[in-house]
Design a protein around this motif. Structure first.
Motif, PDB file in Angstrom:
ATOM      1  N   SER A 139       0.947  -1.311  -0.012  1.00 45.15           N
ATOM      2  CA  SER A 139      -0.054  -0.072   0.169  1.00 45.15           C
ATOM      3  C   SER A 139       0.987   1.276  -0.179  1.00 45.15           C
ATOM      4  CB  SER A 139      -0.916   0.129   1.181  1.00 45.15           C
ATOM      5  OG  SER A 139      -1.850   1.050   1.174  1.00 45.15           O
ATOM      6  N   HIS A 140       0.659   2.171  -1.207  1.00 43.84           N
ATOM      7  CA  HIS A 140       1.835   3.100  -1.088  1.00 43.84           C
ATOM      8  C   HIS A 140       1.217   4.168  -0.428  1.00 43.84           C
ATOM      9  CE1 HIS A 140       4.927   5.593  -2.760  1.00 43.84           C
ATOM     10  NE2 HIS A 140       3.851   6.599  -3.194  1.00 43.84           N
ATOM     11  N   THR A 141      -0.119   4.629  -0.486  1.00 44.87           N
ATOM     12  CA  THR A 141      -0.859   5.866  -0.155  1.00 44.87           C
ATOM     13  C   THR A 141      -1.489   5.688   1.010  1.00 44.87           C
ATOM     14  OG1 THR A 141      -2.528   5.939  -1.735  1.00 44.87           O
ATOM     15  CG2 THR A 141      -0.533   7.240  -2.112  1.00 44.87           C
ATOM     16  N   ASN A 169      -4.528   3.431   1.051  1.00 41.83           N
ATOM     17  CA  ASN A 169      -6.139   3.061   1.066  1.00 41.83           C
ATOM     18  C   ASN A 169      -6.162   1.379   1.206  1.00 41.83           C
ATOM     19  OD1 ASN A 169      -6.191   5.662  -0.174  1.00 41.83           O
ATOM     20  ND2 ASN A 169      -6.587   5.240  -2.037  1.00 41.83           N
ATOM     21  N   THR A 170      -5.277   0.776   0.259  1.00 45.58           N
ATOM     22  CA  THR A 170      -5.401  -0.744   0.600  1.00 45.58           C
ATOM     23  C   THR A 170      -5.115  -1.140   1.977  1.00 45.58           C
ATOM     24  OG1 THR A 170      -4.251  -0.804  -1.473  1.00 45.58           O
ATOM     25  CG2 THR A 170      -4.634  -2.729  -0.120  1.00 45.58           C
ATOM     26  N   VAL A 186      -4.375  -0.709  -7.886  1.00 49.87           N
ATOM     27  CA  VAL A 186      -4.118  -0.635  -9.330  1.00 49.87           C
ATOM     28  C   VAL A 186      -3.148   0.180  -9.726  1.00 49.87           C
ATOM     29  CG1 VAL A 186      -5.117  -0.355 -11.569  1.00 49.87           C
ATOM     30  CG2 VAL A 186      -6.305  -1.599  -9.721  1.00 49.87           C
ATOM     31  N   ALA A 200      -1.333   2.048 -13.476  1.00 49.36           N
ATOM     32  CA  ALA A 200      -1.490   1.957 -14.929  1.00 49.36           C
ATOM     33  C   ALA A 200      -2.199   0.766 -15.344  1.00 49.36           C
ATOM     34  CB  ALA A 200      -0.075   1.898 -15.245  1.00 49.36           C
ATOM     35  N   PHE A 201      -3.573   0.413 -15.058  1.00 48.39           N
ATOM     36  CA  PHE A 201      -4.653  -0.438 -15.470  1.00 48.39           C
ATOM     37  C   PHE A 201      -4.230  -1.694 -15.050  1.00 48.39           C
ATOM     38  CE2 PHE A 201      -4.378   3.331 -18.566  1.00 48.39           C
ATOM     39  CZ  PHE A 201      -5.451   4.030 -18.285  1.00 48.39           C
ATOM     40  N   THR A 256      -7.371  -2.363  -4.658  1.00 54.60           N
ATOM     41  CA  THR A 256      -8.003  -1.029  -4.639  1.00 54.60           C
ATOM     42  C   THR A 256      -7.499  -0.142  -5.785  1.00 54.60           C
ATOM     43  OG1 THR A 256      -6.323   0.336  -3.339  1.00 54.60           O
ATOM     44  CG2 THR A 256      -7.973  -0.985  -2.154  1.00 54.60           C
TER      45      THR A 256
HETATM   46  C1  LIG Z   1       1.543   5.234 -10.203  1.00 57.92           C
HETATM   47  C2  LIG Z   1      -0.084   4.939 -10.017  1.00 57.92           C
HETATM   48  C3  LIG Z   1      -0.903   4.453 -11.138  1.00 57.92           C
HETATM   49  C4  LIG Z   1      -2.050   4.515 -10.852  1.00 57.92           C
HETATM   50  N1  LIG Z   1      -3.034   3.948 -11.865  1.00 57.92           N
HETATM   51  C5  LIG Z   1      -4.373   3.651 -11.593  1.00 57.92           C
HETATM   52  C6  LIG Z   1      -5.021   3.100 -12.801  1.00 57.92           C
HETATM   53  O1  LIG Z   1      -4.615   2.806 -13.864  1.00 57.92           O
HETATM   54  N2  LIG Z   1      -6.541   3.054 -12.297  1.00 57.92           N
HETATM   55  C7  LIG Z   1      -6.926   3.231 -11.106  1.00 57.92           C
HETATM   56  O2  LIG Z   1      -8.432   3.277 -11.007  1.00 57.92           O
HETATM   57  N3  LIG Z   1      -6.256   4.101 -10.186  1.00 57.92           N
HETATM   58  C8  LIG Z   1      -4.887   4.219 -10.349  1.00 57.92           C
HETATM   59  N4  LIG Z   1      -4.115   4.620  -9.559  1.00 57.92           N
HETATM   60  C9  LIG Z   1      -4.748   4.816  -8.310  1.00 57.92           C
HETATM   61  C10 LIG Z   1      -4.899   3.950  -6.931  1.00 57.92           C
HETATM   62  O3  LIG Z   1      -4.813   2.442  -7.635  1.00 57.92           O
HETATM   63  C11 LIG Z   1      -5.549   4.090  -5.976  1.00 57.92           C
HETATM   64  O4  LIG Z   1      -5.389   5.411  -5.576  1.00 57.92           O
HETATM   65  C12 LIG Z   1      -5.236   3.212  -4.935  1.00 57.92           C
HETATM   66  O5  LIG Z   1      -6.425   2.948  -4.042  1.00 57.92           O
HETATM   67  C13 LIG Z   1      -3.893   3.385  -3.957  1.00 57.92           C
HETATM   68  O6  LIG Z   1      -3.808   2.363  -3.158  1.00 57.92           O
HETATM   69  P1  LIG Z   1      -2.727   2.505  -2.039  1.00 57.92           P
HETATM   70  O7  LIG Z   1      -3.368   3.787  -1.289  1.00 57.92           O
HETATM   71  O8  LIG Z   1      -3.089   1.346  -0.999  1.00 57.92           O
HETATM   72  O9  LIG Z   1      -1.315   2.575  -2.604  1.00 57.92           O
HETATM   73  C14 LIG Z   1      -2.682   4.941  -9.503  1.00 57.92           C
HETATM   74  C15 LIG Z   1      -2.027   5.236  -8.521  1.00 57.92           C
HETATM   75  C16 LIG Z   1      -0.704   5.526  -8.923  1.00 57.92           C
HETATM   76  C17 LIG Z   1       0.221   6.063  -7.534  1.00 57.92           C
END
Ligand SMILES: Cc1cc2nc3c(=O)[nH]c(=O)nc-3n(C[C@H](O)[C@H](O)[C@H](O)COP(=O)(O)O)c2cc1C
Length: 158
Positions: A9-11, A13-14, A70, A72-73, A99
């Motif tokens: 989980s980078h930010t 959410n997950t 996710v 980049a799709f 997520t």
């Molecule tokens: C590099 C990058 C690419 C992303 N690409 C997509 C995407 O293709 N489709 C989408 O719906 N969200 C995309 N997102 C949003 C993240 O999937 C979404 O905010 C997710 O909940 C982040 O989870 P985390 O907080 O656990 O890292 C992207 C985010 C990042 C940082």
């Protein structure tokens, strides 16, 4: 059941969904433990140049929930790399949590789940379910999180 919730989980959410899952599973009498995959060095999300720093072990768990965003799709490259490095998931029950931001089917959630399932199955896992949470829209998100947490905790409860 001893359940490992292994997430990248980078930010956060997950991670926030994983915490709700842990709470739900613990309340149902399971031992549920969240472990986070981490990346070393100067890592930027989306970059292909990275090394995994913490790679949680899976063998101590009866069942696993893998969770990741996710990117980049597709399934985030960090989770993909981690799953590829696991030696075996033979006969382990596995559920997949993803997520994403956008609430559209084609924005990567389903594809990320399919990628996770494919790698886990190739290591012998028994896939028992999956859930996708879209982050856009607070009320929608809350409902979605509740639905996915309920669904995944029920699946692993059997
Ligand atoms: C590099 C990058 C690419 C992303 N690409 C997509 C995407 O293709 N489709 C989408 O719906 N969200 C995309 N997102 C949003 C993240 O999937 C979404 O905010 C997710 O909940 C982040 O989870 P985390 O907080 O656990 O890292 C992207 C985010 C990042 C940082």
């Amino acid at each position: 059941m001893n359940i490992g919730i292994i997430i990248f989980s980078h930010t956060g959410n997950t991670n926030s969904v994983a915490l709700k899952l842990k709470y739900k599973l613990s309340a149902a009498g399971h031992s549920a433990n969240i472990e986070r995959i981490t990346v070393g060095g100067e890592y930027r999300p989306g970059s292909k140049n990275f090394q995994l720093k913490i790679k949680p072990k899976v063998d101590i768990y009866d069942a696993l929930i893998f969770g990741a965003p996710v990117w980049a799709f597709s399934l985030s490259t960090v989770m993909k790399s981690y799953l590829m490095q696991i030696e075996s998931l033979k006969n382990k029950k596995v559920a997949c949590l993803v997520t994403e931001f956008f609430p559209f089917k084609w924005m990567g959630g389903n594809r990320a789940v399919a990628e996770m399932k494919k790698i886990c199955e190739s290591k012998g896992a028994v896939i028992c379910g999956s859930g996708v949470v879209n982050w856009a829209g607070v009320n929608r998100r809350k409902k979605r999180i509740n639905h996915v947490v309920e669904k995944l905790s029920r699946i692993l409860h059997v």
